[in-house]
Design an enzyme around this catalytic site. Structure first.
Site, PDB file in Angstrom:
ATOM      1  N   THR A 120     -83.257 -24.338  39.324  1.00 21.55           N
ATOM      2  CA  THR A 120     -82.351 -25.212  40.082  1.00 21.55           C
ATOM      3  C   THR A 120     -81.441 -24.429  41.018  1.00 21.55           C
ATOM      4  O   THR A 120     -81.080 -24.909  42.087  1.00 21.55           O
ATOM      5  CB  THR A 120     -81.522 -26.069  39.089  1.00 21.55           C
ATOM      6  OG1 THR A 120     -82.434 -26.964  38.462  1.00 21.55           O
ATOM      7  CG2 THR A 120     -80.426 -26.850  39.769  1.00 21.55           C
TER       8      THR A 120
HETATM    9  N1  ASN Z   1     -80.839 -26.034  35.829  1.00 22.56           N
HETATM   10  C1  ASN Z   1     -82.125 -25.673  35.846  1.00 22.56           C
HETATM   11  O1  ASN Z   1     -82.456 -24.611  36.320  1.00 22.56           O
HETATM   12  C2  ASN Z   1     -83.125 -26.639  35.244  1.00 22.56           C
HETATM   13  C3  ASN Z   1     -84.491 -26.577  35.834  1.00 22.56           C
HETATM   14  N2  ASN Z   1     -85.313 -27.648  35.306  1.00 22.56           N
HETATM   15  C4  ASN Z   1     -85.184 -25.265  35.522  1.00 22.56           C
HETATM   16  O2  ASN Z   1     -85.230 -24.876  34.376  1.00 22.56           O
HETATM   17  O3  ASN Z   1     -85.753 -24.662  36.405  1.00 22.56           O
END
Ligand code: ASN
Length: 162
Positions: free
Chosen positions: A10
């Site tokens: 993210t």
């Molecule tokens: N905050 C994040 O990075 C969650 C994302 N789904 C990941 O693990 O890449």
């Protein structure tokens, strides 16, 4: 010299208006370090651009191999938070290096993001901690072996306490 490897997550998501969705863009960390006047000697290598929920065993092996092959003793990895501990546990097999993994709950591209705070904290951690693997998130350091992500709480906690 700090070797920085980016893997997606993210932290690197950007909003694609035409598609009305967030996708993983170029690594956010080079601009972040430049804009914050960071002169710590470093090198950035983008290994992949994936949400960490989509990382498979081959991806994790590529991360492990890149870190193991680095000539640097201090390594920073940016990574999606959902499976950070899984990769951290794999990297724990690499001896003699200080390896710090960080990421963000909100993309670096949005205003209310924890990305810059986490990267700054991780950069300090990687320069000062002894050899080992650490997750540096939101002002705390965690051992991947004993940590889990509490998704509802958007934080990392000791395994068993969630
Ligand atoms: N905050 C994040 O990075 C969650 C994302 N789904 C990941 O693990 O890449």
């Amino acid at each position: 010299m700090i070797d920085i490897f980016t893997t997606g997550g993210t932290i690197d998501k950007v909003y694609f208006d035409a598609l009305s969705e967030f996708q993983i863009g170029p690594a956010a960390i080079p601009d972040m370090l430049r804009e914050n006047n960071v002169h710590v000697p470093h090198r950035v290598t983008q290994l992949m651009r994936k949400d960490s929920l989509e990382l498979d065993d081959a991806d994790r092996e590529a991360i492990r191999a890149a870190v193991a092959a680095s000539d640097a003793a201090r390594i920073l990895v940016t990574h999606g938070t959902d499976t950070m501990v899984v990769t951290g546990r794999l990297l724990a097999a690499i001896p003699g290096k200080t390896i710090v993994i960080t990421g963000a709950m909100q993309p670096a591209s949005v205003r209310a993001s924890d990305a810059e705070f986490n990267v700054g904290f991780a950069l300090a951690a990687v320069q000062t901690l002894p050899a080992g693997v650490y997750i540096a998130m939101n002002g705390l350091l965690f051992d991947p072996a004993t940590t889990v992500k509490d998704r509802a709480g958007a934080r990392f906690v000791a395994a068993g306490s969630e």
